[in-house]
Every structure is written in C-alpha cells, then in structure tokens.
Write a protein that holds these residues in place. Structure first.
Motif, PDB file in Angstrom:
ATOM      1  N   GLY A 190      37.633  -3.395  -7.930  1.00 50.12           N
ATOM      2  CA  GLY A 190      36.509  -3.252  -8.842  1.00 50.12           C
ATOM      3  C   GLY A 190      35.161  -3.115  -8.175  1.00 50.12           C
ATOM      4  N   LEU A 191      35.115  -3.181  -6.857  1.00 51.65           N
ATOM      5  CA  LEU A 191      33.826  -3.138  -6.156  1.00 51.65           C
ATOM      6  C   LEU A 191      33.297  -1.713  -6.064  1.00 51.65           C
ATOM      7  N   ASP A 192      32.010  -1.572  -6.269  1.00 47.25           N
ATOM      8  CA  ASP A 192      31.360  -0.264  -6.189  1.00 47.25           C
ATOM      9  C   ASP A 192      30.164  -0.382  -5.254  1.00 47.25           C
ATOM     10  N   ALA A 193      29.371   0.660  -5.175  1.00 47.82           N
ATOM     11  CA  ALA A 193      28.231   0.690  -4.258  1.00 47.82           C
ATOM     12  C   ALA A 193      27.229  -0.415  -4.589  1.00 47.82           C
ATOM     13  N   PHE A 194      26.515  -0.859  -3.564  1.00 43.50           N
ATOM     14  CA  PHE A 194      25.433  -1.819  -3.766  1.00 43.50           C
ATOM     15  C   PHE A 194      24.185  -1.290  -3.071  1.00 43.50           C
ATOM     16  N   PRO A 195      22.997  -1.798  -3.462  1.00 46.17           N
ATOM     17  CA  PRO A 195      21.750  -1.208  -2.966  1.00 46.17           C
ATOM     18  C   PRO A 195      21.622  -1.206  -1.451  1.00 46.17           C
ATOM     19  N   ALA A 196      21.075  -0.125  -0.926  1.00 43.43           N
ATOM     20  CA  ALA A 196      20.932   0.041   0.520  1.00 43.43           C
ATOM     21  C   ALA A 196      20.005  -1.001   1.127  1.00 43.43           C
ATOM     22  N   GLY A 202      14.071   0.100  -4.259  1.00 41.57           N
ATOM     23  CA  GLY A 202      14.517  -0.390  -2.964  1.00 41.57           C
ATOM     24  C   GLY A 202      15.769   0.305  -2.471  1.00 41.57           C
ATOM     25  N   TRP A 203      16.623   0.700  -3.388  1.00 45.90           N
ATOM     26  CA  TRP A 203      17.870   1.381  -3.043  1.00 45.90           C
ATOM     27  C   TRP A 203      17.595   2.785  -2.514  1.00 45.90           C
ATOM     28  N   LEU A 204      16.640   3.491  -3.132  1.00 46.67           N
ATOM     29  CA  LEU A 204      16.450   4.903  -2.825  1.00 46.67           C
ATOM     30  C   LEU A 204      15.427   5.174  -1.730  1.00 46.67           C
ATOM     31  N   TYR A 210      25.691 -23.872 -12.391  1.00 47.06           N
ATOM     32  CA  TYR A 210      24.427 -23.136 -12.272  1.00 47.06           C
ATOM     33  C   TYR A 210      24.521 -22.150 -11.112  1.00 47.06           C
ATOM     34  N   PRO A 211      24.967 -20.907 -11.382  1.00 45.00           N
ATOM     35  CA  PRO A 211      25.028 -19.888 -10.318  1.00 45.00           C
ATOM     36  C   PRO A 211      23.687 -19.217 -10.100  1.00 45.00           C
ATOM     37  N   THR A 212      23.521 -18.647  -8.916  1.00 45.88           N
ATOM     38  CA  THR A 212      22.329 -17.857  -8.620  1.00 45.88           C
ATOM     39  C   THR A 212      22.514 -16.411  -9.063  1.00 45.88           C
ATOM     40  N   HIS A 213      23.695 -15.869  -8.850  1.00 41.14           N
ATOM     41  CA  HIS A 213      23.978 -14.472  -9.168  1.00 41.14           C
ATOM     42  C   HIS A 213      24.754 -14.353 -10.484  1.00 41.14           C
ATOM     43  N   GLY A 214      24.879 -13.097 -10.931  1.00 41.16           N
ATOM     44  CA  GLY A 214      25.744 -12.825 -12.065  1.00 41.16           C
ATOM     45  C   GLY A 214      25.039 -12.392 -13.324  1.00 41.16           C
ATOM     46  N   PHE A 215      23.726 -12.213 -13.273  1.00 37.91           N
ATOM     47  CA  PHE A 215      22.961 -11.860 -14.463  1.00 37.91           C
ATOM     48  C   PHE A 215      22.405 -10.444 -14.349  1.00 37.91           C
ATOM     49  N   GLY A 216      23.148  -9.598 -13.628  1.00 34.72           N
ATOM     50  CA  GLY A 216      22.714  -8.232 -13.349  1.00 34.72           C
ATOM     51  C   GLY A 216      22.654  -7.931 -11.868  1.00 34.72           C
ATOM     52  N   SER A 217      22.807  -8.961 -11.040  1.00 33.93           N
ATOM     53  CA  SER A 217      22.759  -8.755  -9.591  1.00 33.93           C
ATOM     54  C   SER A 217      23.985  -8.000  -9.107  1.00 33.93           C
ATOM     55  N   PHE A 218      23.775  -7.110  -8.144  1.00 38.15           N
ATOM     56  CA  PHE A 218      24.890  -6.412  -7.514  1.00 38.15           C
ATOM     57  C   PHE A 218      25.672  -7.335  -6.587  1.00 38.15           C
ATOM     58  N   CYS A 219      25.215  -8.588  -6.422  1.00 33.61           N
ATOM     59  CA  CYS A 219      25.978  -9.566  -5.650  1.00 33.61           C
ATOM     60  C   CYS A 219      27.165 -10.105  -6.434  1.00 33.61           C
ATOM     61  N   SER A 220      27.186  -9.859  -7.726  1.00 33.08           N
ATOM     62  CA  SER A 220      28.279 -10.320  -8.572  1.00 33.08           C
ATOM     63  C   SER A 220      29.392  -9.286  -8.590  1.00 33.08           C
ATOM     64  N   HIS A 230      23.108 -19.831   0.527  1.00 35.05           N
ATOM     65  CA  HIS A 230      23.532 -18.891   1.563  1.00 35.05           C
ATOM     66  C   HIS A 230      22.336 -18.052   1.997  1.00 35.05           C
ATOM     67  N   LEU A 231      22.494 -17.316   3.081  1.00 37.12           N
ATOM     68  CA  LEU A 231      21.490 -16.325   3.478  1.00 37.12           C
ATOM     69  C   LEU A 231      21.654 -15.133   2.544  1.00 37.12           C
ATOM     70  N   HIS A 232      20.706 -14.965   1.675  1.00 38.20           N
ATOM     71  CA  HIS A 232      20.856 -14.011   0.572  1.00 38.20           C
ATOM     72  C   HIS A 232      20.840 -12.566   1.061  1.00 38.20           C
ATOM     73  N   ASN A 233      21.617 -11.759   0.340  1.00 38.91           N
ATOM     74  CA  ASN A 233      21.698 -10.335   0.648  1.00 38.91           C
ATOM     75  C   ASN A 233      20.899  -9.477  -0.315  1.00 38.91           C
ATOM     76  N   ASP A 234      20.474 -10.058  -1.447  1.00 36.38           N
ATOM     77  CA  ASP A 234      19.821  -9.216  -2.454  1.00 36.38           C
ATOM     78  C   ASP A 234      18.353  -9.520  -2.639  1.00 36.38           C
ATOM     79  N   TYR A 235      17.817 -10.527  -1.951  1.00 38.35           N
ATOM     80  CA  TYR A 235      16.379 -10.774  -2.033  1.00 38.35           C
ATOM     81  C   TYR A 235      15.913 -11.564  -0.829  1.00 38.35           C
ATOM     82  N   VAL A 236      14.616 -11.514  -0.603  1.00 36.29           N
ATOM     83  CA  VAL A 236      13.990 -12.303   0.453  1.00 36.29           C
ATOM     84  C   VAL A 236      13.691 -13.684  -0.119  1.00 36.29           C
ATOM     85  N   THR A 237      14.146 -14.704   0.566  1.00 31.64           N
ATOM     86  CA  THR A 237      13.996 -16.053   0.061  1.00 31.64           C
ATOM     87  C   THR A 237      12.553 -16.553   0.141  1.00 31.64           C
ATOM     88  N   GLY A 238      12.233 -17.457  -0.777  1.00 27.84           N
ATOM     89  CA  GLY A 238      10.979 -18.190  -0.688  1.00 27.84           C
ATOM     90  C   GLY A 238      11.186 -19.605  -0.197  1.00 27.84           C
TER      91      GLY A 238
END
Length: 466
Positions: free
Chosen positions: A229-235, A305-307, A184-194, A62-70
């Motif tokens: 269960g959803l909370d804030a995610f980085p700006a 990055g959030w602040l 094999y997921p990309t997210h879920g190991f601390g990412s706010f995308c999970s 997908h077009l990622h929301n939490d990082y710039v793709t390589g």
C-alpha cells in the motif's frame, strides 16, 4: 471524559493540519511535558502560558522525516530537559532516553519510555503515568488511529524489516498497556508518514486492539498489505532527518524583503520560484506570467516542498501580509527558512504594466461535454496508486511530483488537468501555463467523473449518481 482527564491530567493537541501532524502538551496544572513539537514553538509557549503551567520536559518520539522539530529550541527557551533516544546520532546535548527509563516529572506525573521501532529503527513511545497507572501513551509514528507509521522512509532496503518491527511494537503496546489508556499519535491526520490515513480524532488501546490491522491481522498479511500500500512521499523528507539530527534553531518569522514588479520579473526570468498564495480560482482568473499557484488554503507546504528544487530562491505573493506570514510559518516547519522576497496586493500591481495571464476552470461535466466537440488531452496528476485504482479511459498519467521535470512529455494540444479534489490540478495547471500551454484546470472531485459520464477504468467504472 477521557481517561487522562479523569486522572487530573490534561492533554492538549496542537494540530498542524497542513502537514497532517499533532504535537502534545500534557500537564497536571503546574508542570507540563511536550511531545514532538513543531518548529514554530510560539504556539506551544502560548498554550502553556494560557494554562499557567511550566514546561519542564520535551520528548521526541523519533528524528522526524516530515518536519523540522522545535524540540531543541523549545527546551532552550524554557530550560526544559530534552529527551531524545540515546541511540540517535545527534550534534547537540540531550537527555538520552532508553527503553524502560522512568522520568519523574512531578509528584503527579511520570513518563515511562518504551522502544517501539518500526517507523524508524530508534523510535520511542512515551507512557504517561499518574497515580501509578498508565493513563495515556504518546505513540509518535508507531501505533496510529487504525493504522501504523510507514516503514519505508529510511529506504526500501529496510522497509520489510521495519514493517515487522512495527508489527511487534504495536503488539507490545497492546500487551503492556491497559485498554483504557488513551492513544496520542503524532502522525496519521494527513501526514505521508502514515501508512494509511487515520479515522477519528481519538482512540484508546482497547479500540486499537479491535480495529487496527497491526493488531487483528496475522503478521505476514499485515506486512504484505502494508508494503503493497505504500506510495510516493514528498522529496523534502530527505532533508528533514539530517536537519533534526543537527539540532535546528528556532524559526525566523520576520517579514521578508518587499519586491516591486521589476524585481519580480527579474526573479521569474532567472528561473526562481515566484509563488502566488491566493485562492486557486483567483489565480486562474488572472496572474503574473511565469508565477506558480500554491493556494495557501490546502496542502501548501507539502506540495511546494515536494516540487521545489531544494535551495531554489522563493518569492511569495499574497493578497495580504497576513497571508505571506502564514505561508512563512508553514514553510519553516519543513526547513524553507527565509523567502527571498515577497509582494502584497493584487496581480495587476505585480505585473508592472504587463498583461496578465489566465486560464479556464471547469468540472468533470464540462470535460465530458467538451470531449465530444474537440480533441483534448486529459492529464491525471494523482499518485500511482490512485491511478491504478481508477482513472479516466485514455488519460495521460504524470504524478504531480514528476510534472516539472516531465512537462515536455505532455502531449500537444489543449490540456485538461485533474486530480482527486482540485488542489494538485491547480498547481499542475500553473506549471503548464507558465510553460505557455493552453490549459484548463478541473476543480472537481474525482468520483464525479464517472457520474458525469466519462469512461473510467477501475472500481468507479460503473458508479452511478446517488
């Protein structure tokens, strides 16, 4: 041994723990595919070289929301085909991927495309087939380990519809793939995308059928609990989708301009960010006035990055040049490409003869003791859901991502600031210190608050030492 390994195919995870993500390289000993690469593609290129394999295909779930793709940079560097959903509006040439496509990678490997909307509208998963059997699936932000990707990153207006799509996608994966297929997921190991954080480091379709809420709960319950269960995610997430759709170039990791003490002072006085990367206790013991503490040994890029107001010039202060280089690597992953300057050494060198500032570091037992002797302000900088679940009675609550704009709302007096484990408290303490406040950073784990005798509202109110 995993099912994938038994098929003569190796899948290697490329971890990015600071962002809570994984990329993958899968190969048959000769050719390789890469899924969801981070922007610092040298890690993947080195991995392929060490395995002696040639990268021929790069896939984006997908077009990622939490990082710039390589992905685009990697495809250009290797000559690989770059597979992106045909429905995504992008500004670069790609191989359009659609549900049901079959990509013949080698005589051994084949990749099948599955539409799995939910995390985004155009999310795809990729099934890795060898010898005609589905041995693994790269699920991106769809089916995670014991969880799913969050459905609200494209706006609350879409969250309900995407949550139901996420439920349907999880069931499609479970229905169409064998229980033995590795996940094999990309997210879920601390990412706010999970939606929630994953448990474990590996899984299969069979295991997810037994434990994943999306596969064991009724749809309405899954959707309601997911949304609640959803909370804030980085700006900074707001900037990632557009950057990825535009086709980001590879990163520039060359060393930044070195600043002397006079330049550092000018930058601080101009309102720029001058960030100290040293350990948080070292910062507390002595630092240049007006600098901010973002300990590199933690969720550095996520919180910086959030602040930071997007586009603010950033100067990095490190004990070593390697520390600055590591920070640069983390920052390019979220689109902060070039520091304005850097300095290496010790705070005495950076201060240019001016007195250093410092503040105390304490634990919850210290807080329990001091509150009986003098009045202090207890500031909790955790997120809303953490506060709702449990908090110290009488504490002031300002989530860390709101603190820079709400500093004037912190009551007068000596401030003892805490979070869940100390990292956010150290960041918050540096902002308060830069504003001239008297502050103590509580570097402790929150469950110890009740055990130390502090009055707590919520589920930890009656916790005892164990």
């Amino acid at each position: 041994m995993s099912n994938t390994a038994e098929a003569g195919v190796e899948v290697v995870a490329v971890d990015t723990p600071a962002l809570g993500d994984r990329s993958y390289l899968a190969h048959d000993g000769q050719v390789a595919v890469v899924v969801d690469p981070q922007r610092d593609i040298d890690r993947v290129l080195d991995l392929a070289a060490a395995r002696g394999v040639r990268i021929t295909h790069v896939f984006e779930t997908h077009l990622h929301n939490d990082y710039v793709t390589g992905g685009l940079a990697l495809a250009r560097a290797t000559g690989a085909a770059y597979h992106v959903n045909a429905a995504d509006q992008v500004a670069f040439d790609r191989v359009p991927a659609s549900d049901g496509d079959l990509i013949e990678v080698s005589p051994v490997l084949r990749v099948r495309v599955m539409a799995t909307p939910g995390h985004t509208f155009t999310h795809l998963s990729y099934v890795l087939e060898a010898g005609g059997h589905a041995h693994a699936v790269f699920t991106g932000g769809s089916l995670l380990y014991g969880s799913t990707g969050r459905p609200d990153l494209l706006g609350q207006a879409h969250a309900g519809d995407l949550a139901r799509a996420q439920f349907a996608s999880a069931h499609r994966l479970a229905a169409e793939l064998p229980e033995s297929a590795d996940v094999y997921p990309t997210h879920g190991f601390g990412s706010f995308c999970s939606a929630t954080q994953s448990e474990g480091s590996s899984s299969t379709i069979g295991r997810e059928r037994r434990v994943n809420p999306a596969l064991i709960q009724p749809e309405d319950r899954y959707v309601s609990e997911l949304l609640a269960g959803l909370d804030a995610f980085p700006a900074y997430y707001a900037h990632m989708g557009p950057a990825n759709a535009a086709g980001p170039p590879g990163p520039d990791l060359s060393a930044p301009h070195r600043a002397d003490a006079a330049e550092l002072r000018r930058r601080i006085e101009a309102g720029e960010w001058v960030v100290d990367l040293r350990a948080r206790r070292a910062f507390a013991a002595g630092h240049v006035a007006g600098t901010l503490s973002f300990d590199l040994d933690g969720s550095f890029a996520t919180y910086l990055g959030w602040l930071i107001p997007w586009g603010t010039p950033l100067t990095l202060l490190g004990r070593t040049s390697e520390q600055v280089a590591e920070a640069q690597r983390e920052l390019v992953r979220i689109g902060i490409d070039r520091p304005a300057a850097a300095a290496v050494g010790q705070p005495g060198e950076w201060a240019g003869g001016r007195a250093l500032r410092s503040y105390h570091v304490a634990d919850f037992a210290d807080l329990e003791a001091v509150r009986h002797h003098r009045r202090v302000v207890i500031l909790d900088v955790r997120r809303d859901q953490e506060w709702t679940e449990s908090h110290i009675t009488g504490a002031v609550h300002i989530p860390i991502h709101q603190l820079p704009s709400r500093l004037t709302q912190v009551p007068a007096g000596e401030v003892w600031v805490h979070c869940e484990a100390g990292y956010r408290a150290s960041v918050a303490a540096s902002f308060l210190d830069a504003a001239g406040r008297t502050v103590v950073a509580v570097d402790d784990e929150y469950p110890r608050a009740a055990r130390a005798g502090l009055p707590v509202d919520g589920h930890l109110a009656h916790a005892t030492a164990d």
